[in-house]
Design an enzyme around this catalytic site. Structure first.
Site, short mmCIF file in Angstrom:
data_model
loop_
_atom_site.label_atom_id
_atom_site.label_comp_id
_atom_site.label_asym_id
_atom_site.label_seq_id
_atom_site.Cartn_x
_atom_site.Cartn_y
_atom_site.Cartn_z
N HIS A 297 67.93 65.21 89.61
CA HIS A 297 67.58 64.83 90.98
C HIS A 297 68.35 65.73 91.93
O HIS A 297 69.03 66.68 91.48
CB HIS A 297 67.87 63.35 91.21
CG HIS A 297 69.24 62.93 90.76
ND1 HIS A 297 70.39 63.41 91.34
CD2 HIS A 297 69.65 62.10 89.76
CE1 HIS A 297 71.44 62.87 90.74
NE2 HIS A 297 71.02 62.08 89.77
N SER A 298 68.30 65.40 93.22
CA SER A 298 68.92 66.30 94.21
C SER A 298 70.43 66.44 94.01
O SER A 298 71.02 67.42 94.44
CB SER A 298 68.67 65.79 95.63
OG SER A 298 67.31 65.60 95.81
N HIS B 250 71.90 66.81 91.09
CA HIS B 250 72.03 67.93 90.15
C HIS B 250 71.68 69.25 90.85
O HIS B 250 72.27 70.29 90.55
CB HIS B 250 71.10 67.73 88.95
CG HIS B 250 71.40 66.51 88.14
ND1 HIS B 250 70.65 65.37 88.22
CD2 HIS B 250 72.38 66.26 87.23
CE1 HIS B 250 71.14 64.45 87.38
NE2 HIS B 250 72.19 64.96 86.78
N GLY C 66 79.77 66.30 89.15
CA GLY C 66 79.57 65.55 90.39
C GLY C 66 80.73 64.60 90.66
O GLY C 66 81.24 63.94 89.75
N VAL D 257 75.66 63.28 96.39
CA VAL D 257 74.48 63.40 97.27
C VAL D 257 73.88 62.00 97.42
O VAL D 257 73.77 61.25 96.45
CB VAL D 257 73.45 64.38 96.67
CG1 VAL D 257 72.21 64.47 97.55
CG2 VAL D 257 74.07 65.76 96.49
N LEU E 291 72.66 59.12 94.76
CA LEU E 291 71.59 59.46 93.82
C LEU E 291 72.08 59.28 92.39
O LEU E 291 73.21 59.61 92.06
CB LEU E 291 71.13 60.90 94.04
CG LEU E 291 70.49 61.20 95.39
CD1 LEU E 291 69.80 62.55 95.36
CD2 LEU E 291 69.49 60.13 95.79
N ARG F 138 69.54 56.50 87.31
CA ARG F 138 69.21 55.08 87.06
C ARG F 138 68.47 54.43 88.24
O ARG F 138 67.93 53.34 88.08
CB ARG F 138 70.48 54.29 86.82
CG ARG F 138 71.16 54.70 85.56
CD ARG F 138 72.36 53.84 85.35
NE ARG F 138 73.09 54.31 84.18
CZ ARG F 138 74.22 53.79 83.79
NH1 ARG F 138 74.74 52.79 84.45
NH2 ARG F 138 74.83 54.26 82.74
#
Ligand code: PAF
Length: 299
Positions: free
Chosen positions: A38-39, A41, A162, A191, A199, A202
């Site tokens: 997702h954003s 990553h 992250g 993010v 984000l 899950r």
């Protein structure tokens, strides 16, 4: 040049070395992932591409870090979409090995032990999770280790994680320091969706009502953040009460900790104004979905 997909360790090493030579590069970045990107990553990949000549991302759903087989089976596999996202961020190599490629002898007998730091917070409800995660991160970091840069020196080597998974990040940093891995660990800020939800792969399992309820996590963290910014006592109890007021959310833990050791600090800043650096950590179940979030506090 479009992203190159490789599935064996030998191809991963050859392709990274070839690109480093071709680009006369002097730095290599690795973004370890389990896919379902997702954003968050995308931000890891973007940071790695901005800082390195050659960037690889791994996509590997690591069986060692899942407790129940059902969770492992349920984990989303979205390889085509993952490759498209990595490609759009300018990542050069995607390494998507099979389980046999990573664990050719079956489950490894010798593993990295995360120690006491791995047994609390997330580790308390997911026994063995961090040992499994650190073991695969150790392997991935070794696979991605660059050879000589074009001028004969060793290329700089960085790996990207992250801030959202604060405990994993703290443990990876400890592993790299304690076991002398030649890699710099780079933390990338969490993010969030516009409404504040962090984000996570899950989030796709939340119903609309559960997603609404889950917003209380980031709201409670923001409350602490604003008090820290104002040098006020953090008043963790009222932030806990805010979460407890949401009936769809079952709080697991909510605490203020040292950012490196994750030792609780909350007692020290309950009534006195907050000073220094800390991390507010929260975990809760929203319906069947376990969510974690955190925010750095600084004053
Ligand atoms: O954060 C993750 O996605 C995983 O724990 C990691 C670091 C890729 C190891 O499997």
């Amino acid at each position: 040049m479009p992203i190159k997909l490789v599935t064996t360790v030998a191809e991963f090493r050859d392709e990274s070395a070839r690109l480093l030579r071709e680009k006369k590069g002097s730095s290599q970045g690795l973004v370890p992932t389990m896919g379902a990107l997702h954003s968050g990553h995308a931000a890891l990949a973007r940071t790695a591409v901005a800082q390195n000549d050659v960037v690889a991302a791994s996509i590997f759903v690591n069986p060692l870090q899942f407790g129940e087989a059902a969770d492992l089976d349920r984990y989303p596999r979205t390889l085509d979409a993952d490759l498209a996202l990595l490609d759009s961020e300018g990542v050069h190599v995607a390494f998507a090995p099979s389980v046999d490629e990573v664990y050719p002898g079956g489950q490894p007998l010798v593993r990295v032990t995360s120690g006491p730091l791995g047994n609390r917070w997330e580790g308390a409800s997911r026994p063995g999770h961090f040992d499994g995660a650190l073991t695969v991160v150790a392997k991935l970091l070794h696979y991605g280790l660059p050879g000589s840069a074009h001028d004969g020196g060793r290329a700089a080597y960085r790996a990207y994680f992250g801030q959202k998974d604060a405990q994993q990040l703290a443990l990876v940093r400890r592993m790299v320091t304690d076991l002398s891995f030649p890699v710099d660990i780079v933390a990338v800020p969490t993010v969030r969706d516009e409404d504040g939800l962090a984000l996570s792969s899950r989030n796709r399992f939340l119903s609309a009502d559960q997603r609404d309820a889950a917003l209380v996590l980031s709201r409670a963290l923001r409350l602490l953040e604003s008090r820290a910014n104002a040098n006020e006592p953090l008043d963790l109890d009222s932030a806990v009460a805010l979460v407890a007021s949401q009936p769809l959310v079952a709080l697991d833990y909510f605490d203020v900790v040292d950012p490196l050791t994750l030792e609780p600090l909350a007692e020290n800043c309950r009534e006195t104004p907050f000073r220094g650096e800390a991390l507010a950590l929260i975990a809760a179940k929203v319906g069947p979905v376990r969510l974690i979030d955190n925010v750095p506090l600084s004053s």
